[in-house]
Design a protein around this motif. Structure first.
Motif, PDB file in Angstrom:
ATOM      1  N   HIS A  62       0.926  -1.462  -0.006  1.00 54.63           N
ATOM      2  CA  HIS A  62       0.038   0.117   0.025  1.00 54.63           C
ATOM      3  C   HIS A  62       0.908   1.142  -0.022  1.00 54.63           C
ATOM      4  CE1 HIS A  62      -3.328   2.407   0.795  1.00 54.63           C
ATOM      5  NE2 HIS A  62      -2.776   3.135   1.618  1.00 54.63           N
ATOM      6  N   SER A  63       0.879   2.105  -1.161  1.00 57.02           N
ATOM      7  CA  SER A  63       1.433   3.163  -1.188  1.00 57.02           C
ATOM      8  C   SER A  63       3.190   2.740  -1.120  1.00 57.02           C
ATOM      9  CB  SER A  63       1.227   4.363  -0.113  1.00 57.02           C
ATOM     10  OG  SER A  63       2.018   5.525  -0.164  1.00 57.02           O
ATOM     11  N   ASN A  64       3.855   3.431  -0.212  1.00 60.69           N
ATOM     12  CA  ASN A  64       5.185   3.101  -0.191  1.00 60.69           C
ATOM     13  C   ASN A  64       5.750   2.083   0.901  1.00 60.69           C
ATOM     14  OD1 ASN A  64       4.806   4.805   1.920  1.00 60.69           O
ATOM     15  ND2 ASN A  64       6.338   6.234   1.332  1.00 60.69           N
ATOM     16  N   LEU A  65       4.588   1.247   1.374  1.00 62.31           N
ATOM     17  CA  LEU A  65       4.752   0.306   2.471  1.00 62.31           C
ATOM     18  C   LEU A  65       4.492  -1.061   2.072  1.00 62.31           C
ATOM     19  CD1 LEU A  65       2.764   2.363   5.106  1.00 62.31           C
ATOM     20  CD2 LEU A  65       5.424   2.398   4.893  1.00 62.31           C
ATOM     21  N   TYR A  66       5.006  -1.935   2.571  1.00 59.72           N
ATOM     22  CA  TYR A  66       4.640  -3.453   2.798  1.00 59.72           C
ATOM     23  C   TYR A  66       4.101  -3.929   4.095  1.00 59.72           C
ATOM     24  CZ  TYR A  66       7.559  -3.707  -1.540  1.00 59.72           C
ATOM     25  OH  TYR A  66       8.194  -3.445  -2.828  1.00 59.72           O
ATOM     26  N   LEU A  67       2.951  -4.673   4.158  1.00 59.31           N
ATOM     27  CA  LEU A  67       2.238  -5.018   5.116  1.00 59.31           C
ATOM     28  C   LEU A  67       2.406  -6.361   5.201  1.00 59.31           C
ATOM     29  CD1 LEU A  67       0.766  -2.194   4.675  1.00 59.31           C
ATOM     30  CD2 LEU A  67      -0.663  -3.000   6.426  1.00 59.31           C
ATOM     31  N   VAL A  68       3.083  -7.054   6.137  1.00 55.54           N
ATOM     32  CA  VAL A  68       3.586  -8.702   6.110  1.00 55.54           C
ATOM     33  C   VAL A  68       2.952  -9.140   7.227  1.00 55.54           C
ATOM     34  CG1 VAL A  68       5.442 -10.084   5.724  1.00 55.54           C
ATOM     35  CG2 VAL A  68       5.508  -7.815   4.659  1.00 55.54           C
ATOM     36  N   ALA A  69       2.422 -10.294   7.237  1.00 55.08           N
ATOM     37  CA  ALA A  69       1.866 -11.213   8.004  1.00 55.08           C
ATOM     38  C   ALA A  69       2.842 -12.544   8.051  1.00 55.08           C
ATOM     39  CB  ALA A  69       0.423 -11.484   8.083  1.00 55.08           C
ATOM     40  N   THR A  70       3.377 -13.154   9.118  1.00 64.79           N
ATOM     41  CA  THR A  70       4.274 -14.284   9.246  1.00 64.79           C
ATOM     42  C   THR A  70       3.314 -15.438  10.028  1.00 64.79           C
ATOM     43  OG1 THR A  70       5.382 -13.605  11.039  1.00 64.79           O
ATOM     44  CG2 THR A  70       6.358 -13.154   8.917  1.00 64.79           C
ATOM     45  N   THR A  71       3.623 -16.644   9.479  1.00 68.24           N
ATOM     46  CA  THR A  71       2.846 -17.753  10.250  1.00 68.24           C
ATOM     47  C   THR A  71       3.791 -19.009   9.679  1.00 68.24           C
ATOM     48  OG1 THR A  71       0.712 -19.023  10.520  1.00 68.24           O
ATOM     49  CG2 THR A  71       1.176 -18.155   8.180  1.00 68.24           C
ATOM     50  N   ASN A  72       3.732 -20.012  10.766  1.00 66.16           N
ATOM     51  CA  ASN A  72       4.335 -21.405  10.635  1.00 66.16           C
ATOM     52  C   ASN A  72       3.305 -22.393  10.735  1.00 66.16           C
ATOM     53  OD1 ASN A  72       3.801 -21.397  13.143  1.00 66.16           O
ATOM     54  ND2 ASN A  72       6.040 -21.844  13.711  1.00 66.16           N
ATOM     55  N   LYS A  73       1.920 -22.003  10.339  1.00 63.22           N
ATOM     56  CA  LYS A  73       0.958 -23.034  10.382  1.00 63.22           C
ATOM     57  C   LYS A  73       0.138 -23.029   9.118  1.00 63.22           C
ATOM     58  CE  LYS A  73       1.418 -23.569  14.834  1.00 63.22           C
ATOM     59  NZ  LYS A  73       2.268 -24.638  15.556  1.00 63.22           N
ATOM     60  N   ASN A  74      -0.896 -23.711   8.871  1.00 65.45           N
ATOM     61  CA  ASN A  74      -1.738 -23.815   7.714  1.00 65.45           C
ATOM     62  C   ASN A  74      -2.763 -22.846   7.991  1.00 65.45           C
ATOM     63  OD1 ASN A  74      -3.038 -24.464   5.438  1.00 65.45           O
ATOM     64  ND2 ASN A  74      -3.598 -26.434   6.058  1.00 65.45           N
ATOM     65  N   SER A  75      -2.412 -21.666   8.082  1.00 71.44           N
ATOM     66  CA  SER A  75      -3.343 -20.624   8.492  1.00 71.44           C
ATOM     67  C   SER A  75      -4.411 -20.465   7.346  1.00 71.44           C
ATOM     68  CB  SER A  75      -2.691 -19.252   8.659  1.00 71.44           C
ATOM     69  OG  SER A  75      -1.753 -19.524   9.792  1.00 71.44           O
ATOM     70  N   ASN A  76      -5.496 -19.722   7.685  1.00 71.02           N
ATOM     71  CA  ASN A  76      -6.538 -19.137   6.922  1.00 71.02           C
ATOM     72  C   ASN A  76      -6.125 -18.153   6.132  1.00 71.02           C
ATOM     73  OD1 ASN A  76      -8.925 -18.118   5.594  1.00 71.02           O
ATOM     74  ND2 ASN A  76     -10.197 -18.852   7.315  1.00 71.02           N
ATOM     75  N   ALA A  77      -5.595 -18.310   4.941  1.00 71.28           N
ATOM     76  CA  ALA A  77      -5.078 -16.983   4.081  1.00 71.28           C
ATOM     77  C   ALA A  77      -6.016 -15.948   3.882  1.00 71.28           C
ATOM     78  CB  ALA A  77      -4.569 -17.552   2.847  1.00 71.28           C
ATOM     79  N   SER A  78      -7.312 -16.386   3.628  1.00 70.23           N
ATOM     80  CA  SER A  78      -8.543 -15.433   3.415  1.00 70.23           C
ATOM     81  C   SER A  78      -8.473 -14.291   4.719  1.00 70.23           C
ATOM     82  CB  SER A  78      -9.653 -15.781   3.067  1.00 70.23           C
ATOM     83  OG  SER A  78      -9.658 -16.669   1.845  1.00 70.23           O
ATOM     84  N   LEU A  79      -8.723 -15.085   5.706  1.00 70.84           N
ATOM     85  CA  LEU A  79      -8.682 -14.208   6.931  1.00 70.84           C
ATOM     86  C   LEU A  79      -7.591 -13.322   7.220  1.00 70.84           C
ATOM     87  CD1 LEU A  79     -10.021 -13.731   9.816  1.00 70.84           C
ATOM     88  CD2 LEU A  79      -8.889 -15.620  10.675  1.00 70.84           C
ATOM     89  N   VAL A  80      -6.285 -13.750   6.928  1.00 71.92           N
ATOM     90  CA  VAL A  80      -5.046 -12.891   7.112  1.00 71.92           C
ATOM     91  C   VAL A  80      -5.141 -11.697   5.935  1.00 71.92           C
ATOM     92  CG1 VAL A  80      -2.598 -12.903   6.868  1.00 71.92           C
ATOM     93  CG2 VAL A  80      -3.718 -14.908   8.028  1.00 71.92           C
ATOM     94  N   TYR A  81      -5.492 -12.060   4.719  1.00 74.85           N
ATOM     95  CA  TYR A  81      -5.619 -10.733   3.797  1.00 74.85           C
ATOM     96  C   TYR A  81      -6.760 -10.039   4.133  1.00 74.85           C
ATOM     97  CZ  TYR A  81      -2.015 -12.723   0.848  1.00 74.85           C
ATOM     98  OH  TYR A  81      -0.854 -13.472   0.313  1.00 74.85           O
ATOM     99  N   ALA A  82      -7.812 -10.503   4.713  1.00 74.70           N
ATOM    100  CA  ALA A  82      -8.886  -9.428   5.037  1.00 74.70           C
ATOM    101  C   ALA A  82      -8.433  -8.693   6.203  1.00 74.70           C
ATOM    102  CB  ALA A  82     -10.259 -10.389   5.504  1.00 74.70           C
TER     103      ALA A  82
END
Length: 436
Positions: A62-82
């Motif tokens: 977004h703009s001049n930023l990266y927003l990053v989430a990390t996980t080592n599980k089989n996470s719910n990707a849709s939930l993380v992106y939302a």
């Protein structure tokens, strides 16, 4: 499972701020993110999910930023992106513009928001209006606010505060249908259309939403009734004037169990503006606006373009602010226009002619001719032919025929409230692909 940690990075991959929610992923793993991203960009295969060992990076820019989430599980990707997109929305509400400078200038507020938005990797309070009640941008107020957390954070209705009062209680309902179009040469048909070479409709699709602006006192319960085909089938009514909605998505305030059992849309609304629901309707419709274009070339010296537009909706309706964007060769010059209504102008930086018609009544037909000098027709051949695009808005009209049958407002004080309903059809991605 959801996110282990959330990071905000600048364009060079430097961590501006971060929050470790679970402690199961080494925070130094983020050092590998930017290296992986650069490798993928060089290969031209950028992926929204990247992995280093057993650590996964889910990210947005977004703009001049990266927003990053990390996980080592089989996470719910849709939930993380939302959640990441919600993070952008909340930060924008607070800082107006979300960029590197706004993060650096508001570290304390950002940390407070990250603490409230997510707990142990799961999204919590994400409504910016509620957050603004106890997380302010003034540091001296942050400590005071912590002593009394609003009940909206702990009760079942987290999207609405208690004690709201209005002198005049009203609800405004907007039913908005967006029309996405892909058409073949010589015909333009409204509603996500795919057509074959002779212009006949192969498929059609309508994307709609119902938006609310509520100005109601107290904690009212609202019940919305639509001409829903499944509801009519359940109650044994005539299906003639009903619509079959698909891919229905609701705001969190709607009681899903009630809707699934008897198709009643029952909810306690957020205060102010919100999107109650969105839907898709798969139906065949006749063309609303028909576009024909003819391109004539004359011995490598000039090109003439003729565009005809016809409104094929009911005569009592009017399309407002119609814009027809006609692509022209990049080396065109000396533009001349003649339009039966509205006005046409050349936009050289976009290689477009924009034909603007402020008011386009149903059943009317208009013509626009454009003449350009053309030093080199060969360049035009190499450039290809971008599609003609159309923008418009038709008030008091819906393509699908969806209707608000009733809006019941129930509040313990028994006050009377006025619901207002407005219907709008507007263009989305509306294209006419030319072959000539």
């Amino acid at each position: 499972m959801s996110a282990s940690a959330v990071f905000v990075l600048d364009l060079k991959g430097k961590v501006l701020i971060c929050r470790n929610y679970k402690g199961d992923v080494d925070m130094s793993e983020i050092d590998h993110f930017f290296t992986l991203l650069m490798q993928q960009e060089e290969e031209g295969l950028v992926c929204p999910v990247m992995s280093h060992g057993n650590v996964h990076f889910l990210w947005i820019k977004h703009s001049n930023l990266y927003l990053v989430a990390t996980t080592n599980k089989n996470s719910n990707a849709s939930l993380v992106y939302a959640f990441l997109y919600k993070l952008v929305e909340v930060f924008t509400e607070y800082f107006k513009e979300l960029e590197e400078e706004s993060i650096q200038d508001n570290f304390v507020v950002v940390y407070e928001l990250l603490d409230e938005l997510m707990d142990f990797g799961f999204p919590q309070t994400t409504d910016s209006k509620i957050l603004q009640e106890y997380i302010t941008q003034k540091g001296n107020k942050l400590e005071v606010a912590k002593t009394k957390v609003p009940t909206t954070v702990t009760n079942a209705v987290s999207w609405r505060s208690e004690g709201i009062k209005y002198k005049k209680n009203e609800v405004f309902i907007d039913v908005i249908e967006s029309i996405n179009v892909v058409c073949a040469d010589g015909a333009c048909v409204c509603v996500c259309l795919q057509v074959n070479a002779n212009g006949s409709v192969m498929s059609s699709d309508i994307v709609g939403s119902i938006k609310l602006k509520t100005m109601l006192s107290g904690m009212p319960e609202l019940r919305l009734g639509l001409n829903d085909r499944m509801l009519f089938a359940l109650t044994g009514r005539d299906k003639g004037k009903s619509v079959a909605m698909e891919d229905v998505k609701f705001h969190q305030c709607v009681r899903l169990s009630r809707f699934e059992s008897d198709r009643t849309i029952s909810f306690i609304p957020p205060d102010g503006e919100s999107e109650l629901m969105s839907y898709r309707i798969n139906t065949h419709v006749k063309p609303l606006i028909w576009i024909e274009s003819v391109i004539e070339k004359f011995s490598h010296s000039r090109v003439e373009i003729m565009v005809k537009a016809k409104g094929q909706f009911k005569k009592q309706s009017v399309a407002n602010n119609v814009e027809i964007h006609v692509p022209v060769p990049s080396d065109a010059d000396s533009p001349k226009f003649k339009a039966s209504t509205g006005h046409a102008k050349y936009v050289p930086e976009k290689n477009l002619v924009v034909w603007s018609i402020k008011s386009f009544p149903g059943g009317k037909e208009f013509l626009m001719r454009a003449h350009f000098g053309l030093p080199s027709v060969e360049n035009h051949e190499l450039e290809g032919r971008p599609p003609i695009t159309v923008k418009f808005e038709i008030p008091y009209f819906t393509v699908s025929g969806i209707q608000v049958r009733y809006m019941k407002i129930i509040e313990k004080s028994g006050y009377q409230a006025l619901p207002w309903v407005r219907y709008i059809t507007q263009s989305g991605d509306y294209q006419l692909r030319t072959n000539s």
